[in-house]
Design an enzyme around this catalytic site. Structure first.
Site, PDB file in Angstrom:
ATOM      1  N   GLY A 140       0.846  -1.181   0.000  1.00  0.00           N
ATOM      2  CA  GLY A 140       0.000   0.000   0.000  1.00  0.00           C
ATOM      3  C   GLY A 140       0.878   1.226   0.000  1.00  0.00           C
ATOM      4  O   GLY A 140       2.073   1.144  -0.244  1.00  0.00           O
ATOM      5  N   CYS A 141       0.315   2.359   0.279  1.00  0.00           N
ATOM      6  CA  CYS A 141       1.152   3.539   0.426  1.00  0.00           C
ATOM      7  C   CYS A 141       1.890   3.406   1.746  1.00  0.00           C
ATOM      8  O   CYS A 141       1.530   2.618   2.600  1.00  0.00           O
ATOM      9  CB  CYS A 141       0.308   4.785   0.381  1.00  0.00           C
ATOM     10  SG  CYS A 141      -0.455   4.950  -1.251  1.00  0.00           S
TER      11      CYS A 141
END
Lengths: 273, 273
Positions: A112-113
């Site tokens: 993910g980020c």
């Protein structure tokens, strides 16, 4: 709670920058783009992380980040949050001292980020959480819900290149957060929920981001039983959602969607002919 | 180099998982979703990071990550790369010992995917790089280039929820990498470029991801003078591109786009009437 009790502010000049360029035919164009600025988070004097964020709601982002990373629990008492926008620093103070040196060495970088750094003990807590089995989702809510979210003035409509997440109750969007990273958006939401002391077990979380393992872990930690995205799934995200009994709905557009977990909470409308 | 000398393999069962769920009318559906699995990277026996990746090309991902993080320079000699797929471990060995303990404490979490960890000295190196001023982009190339990329069988076409980046020369896509995080995709590309010893100064990088500060930093570090995305921009990404003289093109679809930096490399076709 009212519809859109908290919404993005596309008129806040701090959040968007106007830039000039050229289009495909060489003609000058002017567009707005979201700003990303560093915000360094301290917990009781210890530097934790520097996040890139559009910069609205730094207190919520800081609190939500610490909660979602299990650096704070609901038992911890936050005594103060100091923000220095010029220095790009936010300091969260608690009644009890904390130290995460060791944890910080054990960072796992995830798909993910970067916000979604996962620590070992996060999974332990994840497995101890029981989501509300009584929560339901009527498929008839979705079209109106998505329309309301889509038509709400936002940084996305103004500039694009930004992720949003919205805490919803039935057909009503309540809290709409946006940020350059989708994990900032969900962390800001988590911080808001903590500070406003909202109940989440009857809520729905809508996100524009993909349904990765981290989005699922954070949603479960926030005790939200239903997660919906207009984007797709990753295999581990689905596996974790099934483990936690989270209702996981992806590829949601208009009244179409695919549910890969927690289908028992979904009340399907009689199909039209 | 041939068109699509390296392409994704949607038939590799390791990369996609088939899951069953329900659609909006409660009917059973079967879909494929990308797998994300942890890969722990060691550099000469020191644990650097655990990445979530679809798991193809671990050697390229490991090398590209270390290069893009400035943990390896082009001067360093890689003597071996050992991959243990069962353990999810990749070990990169160099002729000289390295130590990044201090660096690892100074991680900056950024708005891109977590791969994009930025170290202080990265900016120093960034500012020392001069991109090829002679490189050009004919706008007439773009439509065909995008068509070739879009029609190439890929994990994206098969399962969605994945980012891609493609190294291109004029109207030819050459190397097409995909991963759950767009930074994995660009790091795998960087690793391939290093191991194949490709020249980049006459190339174009196409990405599906947003043009954030990190995507710009990595593209410049790879000495690629032109970066194109179908997604949008962030303000800092544009600022860095202008500082480095990178040609930055976003919102590219069909023959439409917006260029916000390095317009002097763009040769516009005479507009049609």
């Amino acid at each position: 709670m009212d519809e859109f009790a908290l919404i993005p502010n596309p008129n806040d000049e701090k959040l968007l920058q106007t830039l000039s360029g050229l289009d495909e035919s060489g003609q000058p164009v002017i567009i707005k783009v979201p700003v990303e600025r560093p915000l360094t988070l301290f917990l009781n004097g210890q530097e934790i992380v520097t996040m890139m964020t559009i910069g609205d709601y730094p207190e919520y982002l800081a609190t939500g980040y610490l909660l979602n990373q299990n650096m704070l629990t609901l038992k911890d008492k936050i005594t103060a949050i100091d923000v220095d926008e010029d220095l790009g620093v936010v300091v969260v103070r608690t009644d009890q001292k904390t130290n995460f040196e060791e944890k910080l060495k054990k960072k796992t970088i995830t798909s993910g980020c970067a916000q979604g750094t996962v620590f070992g003990d996060m999974m332990e807590r994840f497995e101890s959480i029981h989501l509300n089995k009584e929560a339901i989702l009527l498929t008839s809510w979705l079209k109106d819900l998505f329309l309301k979210i889509t038509h709400q003035p936002s940084l996305y409509l103004e500039a694009g290149a930004i992720h949003g997440c919205v805490l919803c109750h039935e057909v009503s969007p309540l809290i709409y957060m946006e940020d350059v990273g989708r994990h900032n958006a969900i962390d800001k939401l988590a911080g808001y929920i903590y500070h406003q002391n909202l109940t989440t077990e009857d809520k729905i979380l809508y996100t524009t981001g993909r349904l990765t393992s981290e989005m699922v872990i954070k949603t479960v930690q926030m005790q939200i039983p239903i997660l919906i995205s207009r984007s797709g799934f990753t295999a581990w995200g689905v596996e974790l959602a099934r483990k936690a009994g989270l209702t996981l709905i992806g590829r949601a557009k208009g009244s179409r969607f695919i549910a890969l977990s927690g289908q028992e909470r979904i009340k399907f409308s009689p199909s039209k002919f």
